[in-house]
Motif scaffolding. Structure first.
Motif, short mmCIF file in Angstrom:
data_model
loop_
_atom_site.label_atom_id
_atom_site.label_comp_id
_atom_site.label_asym_id
_atom_site.label_seq_id
_atom_site.Cartn_x
_atom_site.Cartn_y
_atom_site.Cartn_z
N GLY A 195 5.61 -4.18 -11.47
CA GLY A 195 5.34 -2.88 -10.88
C GLY A 195 3.88 -2.61 -10.61
N HIS A 196 2.97 -3.36 -11.21
CA HIS A 196 1.55 -3.16 -10.98
C HIS A 196 0.80 -4.46 -11.22
N ASN A 227 5.06 3.76 -14.04
CA ASN A 227 5.22 3.71 -12.58
C ASN A 227 4.18 4.57 -11.85
N GLU A 228 3.19 5.07 -12.58
CA GLU A 228 2.19 5.94 -11.97
C GLU A 228 1.23 5.17 -11.07
N TYR A 229 0.84 3.97 -11.47
CA TYR A 229 -0.18 3.21 -10.73
C TYR A 229 0.37 1.86 -10.27
N ASP A 230 -0.14 1.42 -9.11
CA ASP A 230 0.23 0.08 -8.64
C ASP A 230 -0.88 -0.94 -8.87
N THR A 231 -2.12 -0.47 -9.11
CA THR A 231 -3.24 -1.38 -9.37
C THR A 231 -4.14 -0.77 -10.43
N THR A 243 -5.24 2.88 -9.04
CA THR A 243 -4.73 3.32 -7.74
C THR A 243 -3.31 3.82 -7.90
N ARG A 244 -3.08 5.09 -7.50
CA ARG A 244 -1.76 5.68 -7.67
C ARG A 244 -0.75 5.01 -6.76
N ARG A 245 0.46 4.93 -7.27
CA ARG A 245 1.55 4.38 -6.46
C ARG A 245 1.95 5.37 -5.36
N ASN A 246 2.00 6.66 -5.72
CA ASN A 246 2.35 7.70 -4.76
C ASN A 246 1.09 8.14 -4.03
N LYS A 247 0.99 7.79 -2.76
CA LYS A 247 -0.21 8.08 -2.00
C LYS A 247 0.03 9.21 -1.01
#
Length: 289
Positions: A195-196, A227-231, A243-247
């Motif tokens: 997930g990240h 699941n808050e961040y992808d990086t 970096t947030r997943r929801n942009k």
């Protein structure tokens, strides 16, 4: 003993020695013509290690050898040719071959030791500690860290310091599943938790980056949500950049966790006096028409 007697004795001894050498040569040739190779014994040259994968791979390669080995007359077996046949593979540092009097062909292997398995587009190969590429033959498969990426400008051995550091650290080793190289300044760690990813940056400040990664996993992500961040990036000195997943446009894309001492960092929800602080600009309202 007179001088003449000594001379005669010396030449007699030399003649007997010469006859012995010639006789042993004739006997050895006759034995070689009568004896056949009954088996192949493969051993590992490095500290006598027994590597069943490599031994099995060598046996499979010898099955493709153009000449007969098992059952062949000993005097027809060219050990140098067998060595060169195996050395054409770049999986070995060195190969020694010799026939013993009991009809066994002994093959002693000094294998290359790969550190990483590289996937470069459609190509796949191993890389050893010196950056030398080793063919990824299936019969010589070995379990090493996997690194992927585009290595047209950045050689794969660039990532070796990071891989060694992670593999020697128990916590990071259990956390990281593989590696991806964008370039020399963006080495990506891919956790086993999907997930990240973690942008490790370059190969400097390894201990500092380790502390920041563990801070993020202990004190930030569990409370913000997996699941808050992808990086998660630790490439910048003293900062964890997530970096947030929801942009969505109304929300900030990046959250920066400024780190004074990552080991003492507390939760992002802690009071402003804490050493780890979350900085996120407030969402701006839509302008009224």
């Amino acid at each position: 003993m007179t001088h003449t007697a000594k001379t005669i004795l010396k030449w007699t001894i030399l003649t007997l020695l010469l006859a012995y050498v010639v006789g042993m040569g004739i006997w050895a040739r006759g034995e070689a013509e009568r004896n056949t190779c009954r088996s192949i014994v493969i051993s590992m040259g490095e500290k006598g290690l027994s590597d069943t994968i490599t031994v099995r791979g060598v046996r499979q390669e010898l099955m493709k050898y153009p000449g007969q080995i098992i059952g062949a007359k000993a005097n027809t077996i060219n050990t140098l040719d067998i060595r060169n046949y195996l050395m054409r593979l770049n999986n070995f540092e060195d190969v020694e071959c010799y026939l013993s009097t009991d009809g066994k062909l002994h093959i002693r292997i000094s294998p290359m030791v790969p550190e990483i398995r590289v996937f470069d587009g459609s190509n796949s190969y191993y890389v050893n500690k010196n950056g030398k590429r080793i063919s990824s033959n299936a019969e010589f498969f070995t379990d090493v860290p996997v690194v992927s990426g585009n290595f047209s400008s950045t050689p794969p051995e660039t990532v070796l310091p990071v891989v060694r550091f992670v593999e020697k650290d128990k916590e990071l080793h259990d956390l990281i599943g593989m590696y991806y190289v964008q370039d020399a300044d963006n080495i990506i760690l891919v956790p086993r938790i999907t997930g990240h990813v973690i942008n490790f940056g370059d190969t400097t400040r390894l201990e500092e980056k380790r502390r920041m990664i563990l801070t993020a996993y202990r004190n930030i992500i569990p409370y913000k949500g997996w699941n808050e961040y992808d990086t998660i990036s630790v490439r910048f000195r003293g900062q964890i950049v997530a970096t947030r997943r929801n942009k969505a446009p109304l929300y900030p894309i990046e959250t920066v966790f400024e780190e004074i001492d990552p080991e003492d960092a507390t939760l992002p929800e802690a009071n402003p006096a804490d050493t780890a602080r979350v900085h996120s600009p407030a969402p701006q309202p839509n302008p009224q028409p």
